[in-house]
Design a protein around this motif. Structure first.
Motif, PDB file in Angstrom:
ATOM      1  N   THR A 117      -5.402  16.806   0.558  1.00 30.76           N
ATOM      2  CA  THR A 117      -6.077  15.501   0.643  1.00 30.76           C
ATOM      3  C   THR A 117      -5.060  14.406   0.938  1.00 30.76           C
ATOM      4  O   THR A 117      -3.969  14.382   0.341  1.00 30.76           O
ATOM      5  CB  THR A 117      -6.764  15.176  -0.701  1.00 30.76           C
ATOM      6  OG1 THR A 117      -7.531  16.312  -1.089  1.00 30.76           O
ATOM      7  CG2 THR A 117      -7.672  13.962  -0.596  1.00 30.76           C
ATOM      8  N   THR A 118      -5.421  13.549   1.846  1.00 29.39           N
ATOM      9  CA  THR A 118      -4.574  12.383   2.138  1.00 29.39           C
ATOM     10  C   THR A 118      -5.308  11.131   1.668  1.00 29.39           C
ATOM     11  O   THR A 118      -6.456  10.890   2.033  1.00 29.39           O
ATOM     12  CB  THR A 118      -4.263  12.295   3.637  1.00 29.39           C
ATOM     13  OG1 THR A 118      -3.616  13.497   4.028  1.00 29.39           O
ATOM     14  CG2 THR A 118      -3.371  11.110   3.954  1.00 29.39           C
ATOM     15  N   LEU A 119      -4.603  10.381   0.841  1.00 29.67           N
ATOM     16  CA  LEU A 119      -5.200   9.171   0.262  1.00 29.67           C
ATOM     17  C   LEU A 119      -4.397   7.937   0.680  1.00 29.67           C
ATOM     18  O   LEU A 119      -3.173   8.030   0.857  1.00 29.67           O
ATOM     19  CB  LEU A 119      -5.163   9.240  -1.274  1.00 29.67           C
ATOM     20  CG  LEU A 119      -5.810  10.426  -1.960  1.00 29.67           C
ATOM     21  CD1 LEU A 119      -5.372  10.472  -3.410  1.00 29.67           C
ATOM     22  CD2 LEU A 119      -7.317  10.314  -1.893  1.00 29.67           C
ATOM     23  N   GLU A 120      -5.102   6.846   0.772  1.00 22.97           N
ATOM     24  CA  GLU A 120      -4.399   5.569   0.954  1.00 22.97           C
ATOM     25  C   GLU A 120      -4.712   4.699  -0.258  1.00 22.97           C
ATOM     26  O   GLU A 120      -5.890   4.531  -0.603  1.00 22.97           O
ATOM     27  CB  GLU A 120      -4.834   4.869   2.226  1.00 22.97           C
ATOM     28  CG  GLU A 120      -3.958   3.661   2.504  1.00 22.97           C
ATOM     29  CD  GLU A 120      -4.325   2.902   3.752  1.00 22.97           C
ATOM     30  OE1 GLU A 120      -3.469   2.803   4.634  1.00 22.97           O
ATOM     31  OE2 GLU A 120      -5.461   2.414   3.838  1.00 22.97           O
ATOM     32  N   GLU A 168      -7.688  -0.310  -4.607  1.00 21.62           N
ATOM     33  CA  GLU A 168      -8.616   0.415  -3.746  1.00 21.62           C
ATOM     34  C   GLU A 168      -7.970   1.741  -3.373  1.00 21.62           C
ATOM     35  O   GLU A 168      -6.761   1.787  -3.093  1.00 21.62           O
ATOM     36  CB  GLU A 168      -8.833  -0.438  -2.484  1.00 21.62           C
ATOM     37  CG  GLU A 168      -9.975   0.006  -1.618  1.00 21.62           C
ATOM     38  CD  GLU A 168     -10.094  -0.911  -0.397  1.00 21.62           C
ATOM     39  OE1 GLU A 168      -9.690  -2.091  -0.457  1.00 21.62           O
ATOM     40  OE2 GLU A 168     -10.579  -0.407   0.628  1.00 21.62           O
ATOM     41  N   SER A 190       0.585   5.697   1.017  1.00 24.29           N
ATOM     42  CA  SER A 190      -0.256   6.833   1.380  1.00 24.29           C
ATOM     43  C   SER A 190       0.389   8.076   0.776  1.00 24.29           C
ATOM     44  O   SER A 190       1.618   8.149   0.641  1.00 24.29           O
ATOM     45  CB  SER A 190      -0.386   6.947   2.896  1.00 24.29           C
ATOM     46  OG  SER A 190       0.864   7.202   3.449  1.00 24.29           O
ATOM     47  N   LYS A 222       0.843  -1.207   0.000  1.00 21.37           N
ATOM     48  CA  LYS A 222       0.000   0.000   0.000  1.00 21.37           C
ATOM     49  C   LYS A 222       0.873   1.251   0.000  1.00 21.37           C
ATOM     50  O   LYS A 222       2.089   1.166   0.219  1.00 21.37           O
ATOM     51  CB  LYS A 222      -0.911   0.001   1.227  1.00 21.37           C
ATOM     52  CG  LYS A 222      -0.167   0.052   2.531  1.00 21.37           C
ATOM     53  CD  LYS A 222      -1.111  -0.005   3.700  1.00 21.37           C
ATOM     54  CE  LYS A 222      -0.305   0.028   4.991  1.00 21.37           C
ATOM     55  NZ  LYS A 222      -1.092  -0.042   6.173  1.00 21.37           N
ATOM     56  N   VAL A 265      -8.559   4.963  -0.722  1.00 20.94           N
ATOM     57  CA  VAL A 265      -9.352   5.447   0.417  1.00 20.94           C
ATOM     58  C   VAL A 265      -8.961   6.894   0.669  1.00 20.94           C
ATOM     59  O   VAL A 265      -7.766   7.200   0.805  1.00 20.94           O
ATOM     60  CB  VAL A 265      -9.052   4.608   1.681  1.00 20.94           C
ATOM     61  CG1 VAL A 265      -9.875   5.089   2.858  1.00 20.94           C
ATOM     62  CG2 VAL A 265      -9.295   3.141   1.406  1.00 20.94           C
ATOM     63  N   ILE A 266      -9.958   7.781   0.687  1.00 27.09           N
ATOM     64  CA  ILE A 266      -9.654   9.179   1.030  1.00 27.09           C
ATOM     65  C   ILE A 266      -9.685   9.261   2.559  1.00 27.09           C
ATOM     66  O   ILE A 266     -10.726   9.084   3.184  1.00 27.09           O
ATOM     67  CB  ILE A 266     -10.676  10.140   0.400  1.00 27.09           C
ATOM     68  CG1 ILE A 266     -10.611  10.017  -1.128  1.00 27.09           C
ATOM     69  CG2 ILE A 266     -10.403  11.570   0.836  1.00 27.09           C
ATOM     70  CD1 ILE A 266     -11.671  10.808  -1.859  1.00 27.09           C
ATOM     71  N   GLN A 267      -8.528   9.467   3.111  1.00 28.48           N
ATOM     72  CA  GLN A 267      -8.454   9.466   4.587  1.00 28.48           C
ATOM     73  C   GLN A 267      -8.832  10.820   5.164  1.00 28.48           C
ATOM     74  O   GLN A 267      -9.444  10.899   6.220  1.00 28.48           O
ATOM     75  CB  GLN A 267      -7.045   9.080   5.033  1.00 28.48           C
ATOM     76  CG  GLN A 267      -6.769   7.601   4.748  1.00 28.48           C
ATOM     77  CD  GLN A 267      -5.470   7.147   5.336  1.00 28.48           C
ATOM     78  OE1 GLN A 267      -4.498   7.904   5.337  1.00 28.48           O
ATOM     79  NE2 GLN A 267      -5.421   5.921   5.804  1.00 28.48           N
ATOM     80  N   SER A 268      -8.439  11.891   4.480  1.00 29.14           N
ATOM     81  CA  SER A 268      -8.855  13.224   4.944  1.00 29.14           C
ATOM     82  C   SER A 268      -8.809  14.192   3.778  1.00 29.14           C
ATOM     83  O   SER A 268      -8.035  13.998   2.829  1.00 29.14           O
ATOM     84  CB  SER A 268      -7.944  13.688   6.076  1.00 29.14           C
ATOM     85  OG  SER A 268      -6.669  13.996   5.560  1.00 29.14           O
ATOM     86  N   THR A 297      -0.087  12.540   0.344  1.00 33.45           N
ATOM     87  CA  THR A 297      -0.787  13.781   0.660  1.00 33.45           C
ATOM     88  C   THR A 297      -0.543  14.747  -0.491  1.00 33.45           C
ATOM     89  O   THR A 297       0.619  14.973  -0.877  1.00 33.45           O
ATOM     90  CB  THR A 297      -0.260  14.365   1.985  1.00 33.45           C
ATOM     91  OG1 THR A 297      -0.430  13.375   2.992  1.00 33.45           O
ATOM     92  CG2 THR A 297      -1.002  15.626   2.377  1.00 33.45           C
TER      93      THR A 297
END
Lengths: 148, 190
Positions: free
Chosen positions: A142-145, A125, A99, A97, A127-130, A101
């Motif tokens: 934006t922080t994505l995983e 996949e 992450s 994975k 995932v928008i974490q914030s 920003t």
């Protein structure tokens, strides 16, 4: 009859004695040959050690290469998928994975980034974490995983 | 007058004894001969036969050993020939998995490869207690360069002469527009 038996026993004795004498000679010859062969093997001990080293190294390298996760294609897809007007602030990429920003002027650019990753088969996949908006500069962070 | 009657067969017993004498001698000699044969078989032929059997076994074992050694010599010779023909590949193999850590050489190679990719090595650190059971040494290397060239940098690390396994990659944007890249790598020794 008795003489025949005695002669037979004598013949047996002579035959066994001859066989033993022959065996002793053959044994001595074989021992000499084995000694020479052992000396030959000892002289090739370095070569043998080198062969063992090469085999061991080859096996280890094959095992390590089969276990290694190649990062180059993944990093290429990651960098190429970032649209030109998206500013990558930070990222952390691991085997399974990553992450990241990013800062953008519009949330649509995030959508484009995600779309790029899916189109490149880079992500399974996302995932928008914030997602935050700095209203003074009208900038989205934006922080994505991303799961591979 | 006393009359002594002498029996007519007075010498018969004696004569019978005399007559038996040669027969007894024959029996004695035959018994001695049989005893001699038995003793010869027990103390002469039997140990000889046992020795012959043991020598035969020993000889067979020696033949096996000789055969094994001959096979081994032939195998070593054929493998040596193959290895001599592959010396360049073997040198590369030893560079990929050296016997000692040889981190200095690795760093030299890495600095040159990073420079080719447009990166500068800022820091090179061996993580404490990093040597694992497989002979892996964990290193953390920090670079500065541009984001677009990161794939080239990672490719250079993965395709270097020394085998290296990347564990993770971190990037952080710099104020001057460049990128700080921190890569955790494991290199191996054997």
């Amino acid at each position: 009859m008795a003489w025949g038996l005695i002669i037979l026993i004598q013949l047996l004795f002579v035959a066994l004695s001859l066989y033993n004498a022959r065996t002793v000679v053959l044994t001595k010859n074989l021992q000499a040959e084995i000694k020479a062969l052992e000396a030959n093997v000892s002289s090739k001990a370095l070569a043998e050690e080198k062969i063992r080293g090469v085999i061991k190294r080859t096996d280890s390298l094959q095992r390590l290469e089969s276990q290694r996760v190649e990062y180059t294609p993944r990093i290429e897809a990651f960098v190429n998928g970032i649209p030109s007007n998206v500013f990558l602030y930070s990222s952390f990429i691991q085997n399974d994975k990553m992450s990241l920003t990013v800062r953008t002027q519009s949330p649509l650019e995030i959508a484009l980034l995600i779309s790029n990753y899916f189109n490149a088969n880079f992500a399974k996949e996302v995932v928008i974490q914030s997602a935050t908006l700095d209203s003074t500069e009208n900038e989205f962070t934006t922080t994505l995983e991303v799961i591979f | 007058m006393i009359e002594f009657k002498i029996p007519k067969d007075i010498g018969a017993t004696y004569q019978r004894e005399i007559a038996r004498k040669p027969e007894n001698l024959v029996r004695l000699y035959v018994s001695l001969a049989v005893a001699a044969v038995v003793l010869f078989v027990i103390f002469g032929i039997r140990p000889l036969a046992i020795t012959a059997a043991q020598n035969g076994k020993f000889l067979a074992e020696l033949r096996d050993i000789k055969l094994g050694l001959e096979t081994k010599v032939a195998k070593i010779e054929s493998e040596s020939e193959k290895i001599n023909g592959l010396s360049a590949e073997i040198d590369l193999l030893y560079k990929k998995l050296p016997e000692r850590p040889e981190l200095e050489e690795y760093l030299q190679e890495l600095v040159l490869d990073a420079a080719d990719a447009g990166f500068v090595v800022q820091r090179f650190r061996q993580q404490e207690g990093s040597e694992d059971s497989q002979g892996g040494i964990s290193l953390e290397i920090e670079f500065t360069g541009s984001l677009d060239s990161i794939p080239q940098l990672v490719g250079a690390i993965e395709n270097a002469e020394r085998f290296a396994e990347i564990r993770d990659v971190r990037t952080t944007a710099r104020e001057d527009g460049g990128t700080d890249v921190r890569i955790s790598v494991v290199v191996y020794t054997l």
